[in-house]
Design a protein around this motif. Structure first.
Motif, mmCIF file in Angstrom:
data_model
loop_
_atom_site.group_PDB
_atom_site.id
_atom_site.type_symbol
_atom_site.label_atom_id
_atom_site.label_comp_id
_atom_site.label_asym_id
_atom_site.label_seq_id
_atom_site.Cartn_x
_atom_site.Cartn_y
_atom_site.Cartn_z
ATOM 1 N N SER A 71 0.845 -1.184 0.000
ATOM 2 C CA SER A 71 0.000 0.000 0.000
ATOM 3 C C SER A 71 0.886 1.241 0.000
ATOM 4 O O SER A 71 2.099 1.152 0.220
ATOM 5 C CB SER A 71 -0.943 -0.005 1.202
ATOM 6 O OG SER A 71 -0.209 -0.033 2.416
ATOM 7 N N ARG A 72 0.273 2.391 -0.204
ATOM 8 C CA ARG A 72 1.046 3.635 -0.325
ATOM 9 C C ARG A 72 0.382 4.728 0.487
ATOM 10 O O ARG A 72 -0.816 4.701 0.753
ATOM 11 C CB ARG A 72 1.095 4.087 -1.785
ATOM 12 C CG ARG A 72 -0.306 4.311 -2.345
ATOM 13 C CD ARG A 72 -0.316 4.839 -3.739
ATOM 14 N NE ARG A 72 -1.694 4.960 -4.202
ATOM 15 C CZ ARG A 72 -2.086 5.725 -5.193
ATOM 16 N NH1 ARG A 72 -1.193 6.451 -5.843
ATOM 17 N NH2 ARG A 72 -3.361 5.780 -5.566
ATOM 18 N N TYR A 73 1.191 5.689 0.872
ATOM 19 C CA TYR A 73 0.687 6.912 1.473
ATOM 20 C C TYR A 73 1.440 8.029 0.774
ATOM 21 O O TYR A 73 2.530 8.431 1.187
ATOM 22 C CB TYR A 73 0.917 6.925 2.971
ATOM 23 C CG TYR A 73 0.359 8.137 3.677
ATOM 24 C CD1 TYR A 73 1.056 8.734 4.717
ATOM 25 C CD2 TYR A 73 -0.859 8.689 3.304
ATOM 26 C CE1 TYR A 73 0.570 9.842 5.372
ATOM 27 C CE2 TYR A 73 -1.362 9.796 3.948
ATOM 28 C CZ TYR A 73 -0.649 10.371 4.985
ATOM 29 O OH TYR A 73 -1.144 11.473 5.618
ATOM 30 N N ASN A 74 0.852 8.500 -0.323
ATOM 31 C CA ASN A 74 1.559 9.433 -1.198
ATOM 32 C C ASN A 74 1.985 10.711 -0.503
ATOM 33 O O ASN A 74 3.037 11.267 -0.837
ATOM 34 C CB ASN A 74 0.680 9.775 -2.410
ATOM 35 C CG ASN A 74 0.761 8.704 -3.484
ATOM 36 O OD1 ASN A 74 1.169 7.590 -3.228
ATOM 37 N ND2 ASN A 74 0.364 9.049 -4.691
#
Length: 125
Positions: A71-74
């Motif tokens: 997952s990502r947390y831009n």
């Protein structure tokens, strides 16, 4: 200067979970893909999973599907790898990597340009 810093590795029993984090800095990463690779003792580095920071598309290697989640947390240029149902054969050094992803292309699995220092994951039986 691009820097990737991994954290979250450690020792866990088989069936347990770990969450790896990778914080990227040094440039704007919105057009990049970030991936996770592993290298087991005596073996070559292998692709595990990658995510596009452009559109969120994801690719997993078959052996980790349904067990690992990327997952990502831009907003913070951070990518995570949630690893569940860990097996002794998952034991390896896990590396975070980043590369530019041209528009309209699939999430890349090779030719990553930037690498972290790696974090050890050990799964005991």
């Amino acid at each position: 200067q691009v820097q990737l810093v991994e954290s979250g590795g450690g020792l866990v029993q088989a069936g347990g979970s770990l969450r790896l984090s990778c914080a990227a800095s040094g440039r704007t990463f919105i057009s990049y893909a970030m991936g996770w690779f592993l290298q087991a003792p005596g073996k070559e580095r292998e692709f595990v999973a990658a995510i596009s920071l452009r559109d969120g598309r994801i690719y997993y290697v078959d052996s980790v599907k349904c067990r690992f989640t990327i997952s990502r947390y831009n907003a913070e240029n951070t990518v995570y790898l949630q690893m569940n149902s860990l097996k002794p054969e998952d034991t390896a050094v896990y590396y975070c990597a980043a590369r530019f992803q041209p528009p309209g292309t699939i999430v890349p699995r090779t030719r990553y340009d930037y690498w972290g220092q790696g974090t050890q994951v050990t799964v005991s039986s």
